[in-house]
Design a protein around this motif. Sequence first.
Motif, PDB file in Angstrom:
ATOM      1  N   THR A   1     -35.308   3.761 -30.220  1.00 43.13           N
ATOM      2  CA  THR A   1     -35.270   5.047 -30.916  1.00 43.13           C
ATOM      3  C   THR A   1     -34.268   5.940 -30.212  1.00 43.13           C
ATOM      4  O   THR A   1     -33.778   5.618 -29.126  1.00 43.13           O
ATOM      5  CB  THR A   1     -36.654   5.717 -30.899  1.00 43.13           C
ATOM      6  OG1 THR A   1     -36.988   6.023 -29.538  1.00 43.13           O
ATOM      7  CG2 THR A   1     -37.719   4.826 -31.523  1.00 43.13           C
ATOM      8  N   VAL A   2     -33.977   7.074 -30.790  1.00 45.33           N
ATOM      9  CA  VAL A   2     -33.011   7.989 -30.185  1.00 45.33           C
ATOM     10  C   VAL A   2     -33.482   8.441 -28.800  1.00 45.33           C
ATOM     11  O   VAL A   2     -32.667   8.665 -27.910  1.00 45.33           O
ATOM     12  CB  VAL A   2     -32.709   9.182 -31.122  1.00 45.33           C
ATOM     13  CG1 VAL A   2     -33.877  10.161 -31.182  1.00 45.33           C
ATOM     14  CG2 VAL A   2     -31.413   9.879 -30.739  1.00 45.33           C
ATOM     15  N   GLU A   3     -34.789   8.518 -28.608  1.00 40.88           N
ATOM     16  CA  GLU A   3     -35.319   8.910 -27.302  1.00 40.88           C
ATOM     17  C   GLU A   3     -35.104   7.822 -26.255  1.00 40.88           C
ATOM     18  O   GLU A   3     -35.085   8.107 -25.063  1.00 40.88           O
ATOM     19  CB  GLU A   3     -36.820   9.230 -27.395  1.00 40.88           C
ATOM     20  CG  GLU A   3     -37.157  10.428 -28.241  1.00 40.88           C
ATOM     21  CD  GLU A   3     -37.280  10.102 -29.732  1.00 40.88           C
ATOM     22  OE1 GLU A   3     -37.465  11.049 -30.504  1.00 40.88           O
ATOM     23  OE2 GLU A   3     -37.182   8.920 -30.112  1.00 40.88           O
ATOM     24  N   GLY A   4     -34.953   6.583 -26.695  1.00 39.04           N
ATOM     25  CA  GLY A   4     -34.806   5.469 -25.771  1.00 39.04           C
ATOM     26  C   GLY A   4     -33.372   5.054 -25.499  1.00 39.04           C
ATOM     27  O   GLY A   4     -33.144   4.039 -24.846  1.00 39.04           O
TER      28      GLY A   4
ATOM     29  N   GLY B   1     -26.351   9.024 -20.250  1.00 46.47           N
ATOM     30  CA  GLY B   1     -25.060   9.134 -19.577  1.00 46.47           C
ATOM     31  C   GLY B   1     -25.211   9.927 -18.296  1.00 46.47           C
ATOM     32  O   GLY B   1     -26.320  10.263 -17.868  1.00 46.47           O
ATOM     33  N   THR B   2     -24.116  10.260 -17.690  1.00 45.78           N
ATOM     34  CA  THR B   2     -24.153  10.988 -16.420  1.00 45.78           C
ATOM     35  C   THR B   2     -24.675  12.403 -16.585  1.00 45.78           C
ATOM     36  O   THR B   2     -25.221  12.966 -15.652  1.00 45.78           O
ATOM     37  CB  THR B   2     -22.745  11.040 -15.793  1.00 45.78           C
ATOM     38  OG1 THR B   2     -21.847  11.643 -16.726  1.00 45.78           O
ATOM     39  CG2 THR B   2     -22.270   9.646 -15.435  1.00 45.78           C
ATOM     40  N   ASP B   3     -24.526  12.979 -17.788  1.00 40.87           N
ATOM     41  CA  ASP B   3     -24.999  14.345 -17.992  1.00 40.87           C
ATOM     42  C   ASP B   3     -26.394  14.383 -18.619  1.00 40.87           C
ATOM     43  O   ASP B   3     -26.858  15.427 -19.035  1.00 40.87           O
ATOM     44  CB  ASP B   3     -24.017  15.133 -18.851  1.00 40.87           C
ATOM     45  CG  ASP B   3     -23.819  14.524 -20.228  1.00 40.87           C
ATOM     46  OD1 ASP B   3     -24.407  13.465 -20.498  1.00 40.87           O
ATOM     47  OD2 ASP B   3     -23.078  15.115 -21.041  1.00 40.87           O
ATOM     48  N   GLY B   4     -27.068  13.229 -18.697  1.00 46.65           N
ATOM     49  CA  GLY B   4     -28.420  13.185 -19.237  1.00 46.65           C
ATOM     50  C   GLY B   4     -28.490  12.843 -20.711  1.00 46.65           C
ATOM     51  O   GLY B   4     -29.563  12.659 -21.240  1.00 46.65           O
ATOM     52  N   LEU B   5     -27.368  12.756 -21.401  1.00 48.61           N
ATOM     53  CA  LEU B   5     -27.355  12.403 -22.812  1.00 48.61           C
ATOM     54  C   LEU B   5     -26.533  11.141 -23.032  1.00 48.61           C
ATOM     55  O   LEU B   5     -25.591  10.869 -22.290  1.00 48.61           O
ATOM     56  CB  LEU B   5     -26.736  13.532 -23.650  1.00 48.61           C
ATOM     57  CG  LEU B   5     -27.484  14.855 -23.703  1.00 48.61           C
ATOM     58  CD1 LEU B   5     -26.670  15.882 -24.476  1.00 48.61           C
ATOM     59  CD2 LEU B   5     -28.850  14.676 -24.342  1.00 48.61           C
ATOM     60  N   HIS B   6     -26.896  10.390 -24.046  1.00 51.79           N
ATOM     61  CA  HIS B   6     -26.077   9.255 -24.457  1.00 51.79           C
ATOM     62  C   HIS B   6     -24.762   9.825 -25.006  1.00 51.79           C
ATOM     63  O   HIS B   6     -24.739  10.925 -25.546  1.00 51.79           O
ATOM     64  CB  HIS B   6     -26.821   8.470 -25.543  1.00 51.79           C
ATOM     65  CG  HIS B   6     -26.121   7.229 -25.953  1.00 51.79           C
ATOM     66  ND1 HIS B   6     -25.097   7.246 -26.879  1.00 51.79           N
ATOM     67  CD2 HIS B   6     -26.284   5.949 -25.567  1.00 51.79           C
ATOM     68  CE1 HIS B   6     -24.659   6.012 -27.045  1.00 51.79           C
ATOM     69  NE2 HIS B   6     -25.359   5.198 -26.259  1.00 51.79           N
ATOM     70  N   PRO B   7     -23.644   9.127 -24.857  1.00 48.23           N
ATOM     71  CA  PRO B   7     -22.369   9.640 -25.362  1.00 48.23           C
ATOM     72  C   PRO B   7     -22.401  10.043 -26.836  1.00 48.23           C
ATOM     73  O   PRO B   7     -21.761  11.027 -27.223  1.00 48.23           O
ATOM     74  CB  PRO B   7     -21.392   8.483 -25.127  1.00 48.23           C
ATOM     75  CG  PRO B   7     -21.965   7.758 -23.950  1.00 48.23           C
ATOM     76  CD  PRO B   7     -23.461   7.865 -24.113  1.00 48.23           C
ATOM     77  N   LEU B   8     -23.163   9.329 -27.677  1.00 49.62           N
ATOM     78  CA  LEU B   8     -23.257   9.735 -29.081  1.00 49.62           C
ATOM     79  C   LEU B   8     -24.014  11.052 -29.228  1.00 49.62           C
ATOM     80  O   LEU B   8     -23.635  11.900 -30.033  1.00 49.62           O
ATOM     81  CB  LEU B   8     -23.940   8.650 -29.915  1.00 49.62           C
ATOM     82  CG  LEU B   8     -23.015   7.566 -30.439  1.00 49.62           C
ATOM     83  CD1 LEU B   8     -23.811   6.396 -30.985  1.00 49.62           C
ATOM     84  CD2 LEU B   8     -22.072   8.111 -31.498  1.00 49.62           C
TER      85      LEU B   8
END
Length: 117
Positions: A15-18, A22-29
Amino acid sequence: CLSLAVAHSGARITTVEGLPRGTDGLHPLQQAFLDRDGFQCGYCTPGQICSALGVIAEAAGGHPSHVTAADGPPPGEPVPLTADEIRERMSGNICRCAAYPHIVEAIEDVAGAAVTA
């Protein structure tokens, strides 16, 4: 969203939560959607992001779409993700706020970064 959960018993589902962080805490997308304002109400955003991840992987794996040029890459070679390719591959995802141009830009950003990485 297109099948019952019971049909995927035992399957691995992300899921989007899983998504990996990334390095800033978010997936690149996720970051690209924020940077490009790829959402408004947010209702479709998790599905858009998960589908975009699949689109990028599918194209990288050399799977053509209905808009892939007949003289495109040989079978198995990565398919370049043009705006037309992205729109075709994302066509099953509906955004009631019509943020489509920004969604396409966000996917282009991440797909382009993956190609140059």
